[in-house]
Each structure stands twice: as structure tokens, then as C-alpha cells.
Design a protein around this motif. Structure first.
Motif, mmCIF file in Angstrom:
data_model
loop_
_atom_site.group_PDB
_atom_site.id
_atom_site.type_symbol
_atom_site.label_atom_id
_atom_site.label_comp_id
_atom_site.label_asym_id
_atom_site.label_seq_id
_atom_site.Cartn_x
_atom_site.Cartn_y
_atom_site.Cartn_z
ATOM 1 N N LYS A 52 5.549 15.125 -7.679
ATOM 2 C CA LYS A 52 4.439 14.602 -6.877
ATOM 3 C C LYS A 52 4.374 13.092 -7.064
ATOM 4 C CE LYS A 52 -0.559 14.977 -6.111
ATOM 5 N NZ LYS A 52 -0.400 14.928 -4.657
ATOM 6 N N SER A 53 4.062 12.375 -5.991
ATOM 7 C CA SER A 53 4.021 10.913 -6.060
ATOM 8 C C SER A 53 2.702 10.390 -5.516
ATOM 9 C CB SER A 53 5.189 10.307 -5.276
ATOM 10 O OG SER A 53 5.101 10.647 -3.905
ATOM 11 N N TRP A 54 2.358 9.175 -5.943
ATOM 12 C CA TRP A 54 1.159 8.481 -5.492
ATOM 13 C C TRP A 54 1.534 7.045 -5.141
ATOM 14 C CZ3 TRP A 54 1.407 11.684 -9.682
ATOM 15 C CH2 TRP A 54 0.581 12.808 -9.678
ATOM 16 N N THR A 55 1.121 6.595 -3.980
ATOM 17 C CA THR A 55 1.350 5.207 -3.592
ATOM 18 C C THR A 55 0.341 4.310 -4.289
ATOM 19 O OG1 THR A 55 -0.168 5.285 -1.713
ATOM 20 C CG2 THR A 55 2.131 5.961 -1.315
ATOM 21 N N PRO A 115 0.794 -1.237 0.000
ATOM 22 C CA PRO A 115 0.000 0.000 0.000
ATOM 23 C C PRO A 115 0.820 1.277 0.000
ATOM 24 C CG PRO A 115 -0.092 -1.090 2.148
ATOM 25 C CD PRO A 115 0.549 -2.057 1.206
ATOM 26 N N SER A 116 1.925 1.312 0.727
ATOM 27 C CA SER A 116 2.681 2.550 0.888
ATOM 28 C C SER A 116 3.833 2.698 -0.098
ATOM 29 C CB SER A 116 3.225 2.648 2.321
ATOM 30 O OG SER A 116 4.062 1.535 2.610
ATOM 31 N N LYS A 117 3.995 1.743 -0.991
ATOM 32 C CA LYS A 117 5.066 1.824 -1.999
ATOM 33 C C LYS A 117 4.672 2.825 -3.083
ATOM 34 C CE LYS A 117 8.600 -0.406 -4.341
ATOM 35 N NZ LYS A 117 8.476 0.105 -5.653
ATOM 36 N N ASN A 118 5.621 3.657 -3.509
ATOM 37 C CA ASN A 118 5.342 4.606 -4.577
ATOM 38 C C ASN A 118 5.048 3.878 -5.880
ATOM 39 O OD1 ASN A 118 5.433 7.033 -3.249
ATOM 40 N ND2 ASN A 118 7.539 7.532 -3.830
ATOM 41 N N ALA A 119 3.902 4.183 -6.476
ATOM 42 C CA ALA A 119 3.534 3.616 -7.768
ATOM 43 C C ALA A 119 3.888 4.577 -8.895
ATOM 44 C CB ALA A 119 2.042 3.295 -7.799
ATOM 45 N N ILE A 138 6.728 3.902 -11.636
ATOM 46 C CA ILE A 138 6.756 4.589 -12.922
ATOM 47 C C ILE A 138 6.940 6.073 -12.688
ATOM 48 C CG2 ILE A 138 5.517 5.103 -15.062
ATOM 49 C CD1 ILE A 138 6.123 2.153 -14.727
ATOM 50 N N VAL A 139 7.967 6.643 -13.303
ATOM 51 C CA VAL A 139 8.120 8.092 -13.329
ATOM 52 C C VAL A 139 7.522 8.572 -14.653
ATOM 53 C CG1 VAL A 139 9.718 10.041 -13.262
ATOM 54 C CG2 VAL A 139 10.237 7.947 -11.972
#
Length: 501
Positions: free
Chosen positions: A28-31, A16-20, A221-222
């Protein structure tokens, strides 16, 4: 929805907390948990506006998190995402919309001016990429009870149309999932992998080649938008990327930067090239830096991933895409329908669960392309004695001059290796005597005084007389398609107009 199809929900449960997702421009990042919640919220919002199983949701946007939002949201309600090529003209976009008849279209705020031209009484729009869209991404999540099977459509990606009217390639849940599974297992992807994606996400290379497989494996994914050589090098190192897929034109830019010369890429496992055959001097540039480099092959209708080759084998088998991956089959056919022998050129046929379902509203084209479960790609390849495949080119690009078959790719590789040539493309132009003559379009590095006779002598050291270009046509820059391939259709038009002049 059948619970086993919603793999993003499962991935969000596992990590759940891993950056996707990370946005290169804003950082900006989303887990995975946040990505899944966004998709569920957007699915609920779409459902409240009448989106149901089988309905099309169009999207016109530069690379942005909204591609993932809407793809996964459509997956949760059984709708079909139709990403549009924003580089097309307004007329071409309207033509595609008339073909796929979406009920909603998401328009990035950068393209807000297109809204009046793309909407009407039957299709309404919503804006993505700004604050109002974030409100949609936090819409109250409701229970959606649509019965979805793995063979139901999930996305429809339109082909480039370089050989005629664009075709809507319908990809099912099964085809997208099995391309990802096949890629993860065959290429050895894991949650430790990170990539940056500069390929346009309206194209299967941007969406399905690495993005979906890496997300499924738990990697990151960046999202990159505009490709810039120095900036790309900086981002590859800053985000500790382990794998990246670029097209040859991007690599051509990259190898000319001082930033690449100075970079060490300590985390990078392999650089991948796709979308078009890669000039061999790009291999050489990476090998000089002791960096792993290889290329692959695919198409919107199949995968797009179909082969695997280790970086070690790619050094020995330079130019090979390797062997078929674990969960797909490949064969090469002669013009008489028989399978080729070693080192014979034949058309590539592909079979696997990653195959597309059909062309939207084009039954005849579907029947011509898919026969007995095999996709007839229209591409040519040969297989060596050890089973390694080499792409030769498009069947339609093969030149027949004086009864001899000429495959442009081998000539292009040789011309591209010349130290004074930037890029080269070879096509056949009509000729009364020979049927077709071999013509080479080249862009020259400056300063240069490269003459035709020098180029002909250079080719004579490698090829038989019938393969040597009869014409060398110089352009400042070779025209490209929207996915970075050299546009041979436009080159034929240029060559034909010169013949008429």
C-alpha cells in the motif's frame, strides 16, 4: 502553527502525487498529499481529545505509517511524540510512561494485550494499524491555532539505557529539520531517492537518519518491519532503492545470503552502515561485488547524522566516517581539555542546530552532557592528517590494563576478519594485578576447531602483547540490544559471573 515549520504541507504542494510512503508487507502506498491530509486529520482528532502544545502523545507500534502520521500530526499542534520501544518489558514501559506522562497512547493492534498495563485514569489509548485507525486518519480537518516556534519540542526518544536509566532525549522542530537539511545537502539526496527502512522507528536511526531527510527532499520511504536477508535483497531491487541504511548485524546476515551474491542492484548508489562500528570484512564483501559501501556516526542527542564520506574515499580510508557535514562542527578533546593533534584519540564533541534540547526531567544529566553548546558524546575518535575521522569506541569501553590504554574496536576488527569467526566483541574484565584484562567474546562458524592458542598467535601478528586478549569466551551468539548493537553490558555480566564461578 508558524507556516514555515510545516514543511510536509509545502512538500505536498510541490509534489502532491509523488509516492511518499510504501508499506513493504502490503505494498500500500501514500502520496505526499495523502500523507499531509492524514496528518491534518489526526491532528484535528487529537486536538478534539485535549491534546495541546507541549502534551505528550506516546506510541507503541512496529514499523508502520502511523509513526509518520503521528509525528507530523504532533508537529501541527505543538504536541510531542514519544515512540516507545516495544521490546522492553511491561515494567520498563510503565516506568517510561510515568516519566513522560502522556495524555494519550497509540497502541498497535499487535500489542493490544498491553493496553490494561499501560493505561490508567490519566492516560487513555487508541488503536493504530487497523480499520478503526483509518477512521481517525479521515477525521474532519479543523483549524488549529497553536503558536509554535522552531525551538519547541516535537519528539522525545528514550535512550537504550545500557548505561543506566533510559533518558528522554527531547528533539525540537529545529533539531529534526536541521538534521534533515544537513543530510540532504551534505549527502546529495533528492526526490529521485528511494530507501527501505528496517531500523526500528522508535529509534532515531529509523526515524531521523534517512526517513525524514528523504521525505523532505521528495523521495520515497518503503517501510520494512521484520528484517530478513533474502527478502531484503528482493525488496531493494523491486522498489529500485538508491540508498539504504542497515546496522552491522543486518549486514552480517546479508553477506551470507546467496541472494546478495546473485543481485546486481542497478539503482543503488550506496549502502550505509550505522549504529555501531562496522567490521571490515563487510566492506570487503561489498567491494568484491563492486558496490559502494560506507559507514556513518551519530547519536540520538545529535542528528543522528554528523559526517560525510564519498564511497570513493571510503575505499581508501576504510573504516573512516569522513569529515563533518556542512552545518555542524566536530572537535576532539584530550582528558586535559585540550584539542587533539592528528592521530591522537580524544572524546568527540558536536555542535549544531541539529542538537537535542535537553533530557526530560534530568537537568543534571543535561548540564553534564551539554557545555557551552557542545555535546560531550562519550565516544572516542581520532582524526588523520587529512581531516578524516575514525571512531575508536565508547569512552566507557576503553580498557586500562597495566596502565596502558586499549581500544576494543581495533581488536574487534581484527578478530572479525578471521575466516572462522562470525562475530567478536572485546571488553575489559576486572583483574587484581592488571586492573583490567582484555577479554574477547566470539561466536565461531561451524564446523570449526579454533583453539585459544591459534587465536593468540593470530593477534600477536597484529598487536603488542598488552592488547592481546587474555581470555577467549565462546558463545553461540553474542547478545544484542533492541537496535542490533552487541550488548556489552550483558557481556560484562556474563564475564563477571564466569569469574565468580
Amino acid at each position: 502553527m508558524r507556516w514555515e515549520l510545516d514543511w510536509l504541507e509545502h512538500r505536498a504542494r510541490l509534489t502532491p502525487s509523488k509516492n511518499a510512503i510504501i508499506d513493504e508487507e502490503t505494498n500500500k502506498s501514500w502520496t505526499f498529499e495523502e500523507l499531509d491530509k492524514r496528518a491534518s486529520a489526526i491532528a484535528s482528532w487529537l486536538y478534539a481529545r485535549g491534546a495541546r502544545k507541549g502534551e505528550r502523545i506516546a506510541l507503541i507500534s512496529p514499523n508502520d505509517v502511523c509513526y509518520f502520521d503521528l509525528l507530523f500530526a504532533c508537529g501541527k499542534i505543538g504536541a510531542i511524540l514519544v515512540p516507545l520501544n516495544w521490546r522492553l518489558s511491561r515494567y520498563e514501559l510503565r516506568e517510561i510512561l510515568a516519566d513522560c506522562t502522556p495524555i494519550l497512547i497509540g497502541i498497535h493492534h499487535k500489542f493490544k494485550a498491553l493496553t490494561p498495563q499501560l493505561t490508567n485514569d490519566t492516560v487513555s489509548s487508541f488503536i493504530v494499524g487497523e480499520e478503526s485507525y483509518e477512521e481517525i486518519a479521515s477525521y474532519p480537518i479543523s483549524n488549529i491555532n497553536e503558536q509554535i516556534s522552531e525551538t519547541d519540542p516535537l519528539a522525545m526518544i528514550y535512550t537504550g539505557g545500557t548505561t543506566g536509566k533510559p533518558k528522554g532525549v527531547v528533539l525540537s522542530h529545529q533539531s529534526i529539520v536541521w538534521n534533515a537539511i544537513n543530510t540532504i545537502v551534505s549527502w546529495g539526496l533528492s526526490m529521485e531517492d528511494t530507501t527501505i527502512n528496517y531500523l526500528p522507528m522508535f529509534h532515531t536511526g529509523g526515524l531521523n537518519a534517512l526517513s525524514i531527510p528523504i521525505l523532505m527532499s521528495g523521495g520515497t520511504i518503503v517501510i520494512g518491519d521484520t528484517f530478513n536477508g533474502p527478502k531484503a535483497v528482493e525488496s531493494l531491487e523491486r522498489y529500485q532503492c538508491t540508498i539504504v541504511l542497515l546496522v552491522p548485524t543486518m549486514y552480517h546476515t546479508l553477506i551470507q545470503t546467496k541472494e546478495l551474491e546473485e543481485a546486481s542492484f542497478p539503482f543503488m548508489k550506496v549502502f550505509l552502515s550505522g549504529a555501531a562500528p562496522c567490521p571490515l570484512q563487510i566492506y570487503e564483501a561489498f567491494y568484491k561485488k563492486r558496490l559502494a559501501f560506507k559507514e556513518g556516526y551519530g547519536l540520538t542527542e545529535a542528528g543522528p547524522n554528523n559526517f560525510y564520506i564519498s564511497p570513493e574515499d571510503a575505499k581508501v580510508k576504510r573504516g573512516s566516517v569522513g569529515k563533518p557535514m556542512l552545518f555542524n562542527s566536530i572537535k576532539l578533546l584530550n582528558s586535559d581539555g585540550s584539542e587533539t593533534q592528528a592521530n591522537e584519540v580524544g572524546e568527540i564533541l558536536i555542535k549544531g542546530k541539529h542538537s537535542f534540547s535537553f533530557y526530560w526531567n534530568q537537568d543534571q544529566a543535561t548540564q553534564e552532557t551539554v557545555q557551552d553548546g557542545w555535546i560531550y558524546t562519550g565516544d572516542l575518535a581520532r582524526r588523520d592528517e587529512e581531516g578524516y575521522f575514525y571512531i575508536v569506541g565508547r569512552k566507557k569501553d576503553m580498557i586500562i590494563t597495566g596502565g596502558e590504554n586499549v581500544y576494543p574496536l581495533e581488536i574487534e576488527h581484527w578478530l572479525n576478519a578471521h575466516p572462522e569467526i562470525n562475530e567478536a566483541a572485546v571488553i575489559g574484565l576486572p583483574d587484581e594485578k592488571w586492573g583490567e584484562v582484555v577479554a574477547a567474546f566470539i561466536s565461531i562458524k561451524k564446523p570449526s576447531s579454533l583453539e585459544d592458542q591459534e587465536l593468540k598467535s593470530y593477534c600477536e601478528s597484529k598487536f603488542g602483547r598488552y592488547k592481546i586478549p587474555k581470555q577467549f569466551i565462546r558463545l553461540e551468539e553474542l547478545p544484542k540490544t533492541h537496535v542490533g548493537k552487541i550488548d556489552k553490558k550483558q557481556l560484562k555480566e556474563i564475564g563477571s559471573s564466569m569469574g565468580r564461578a
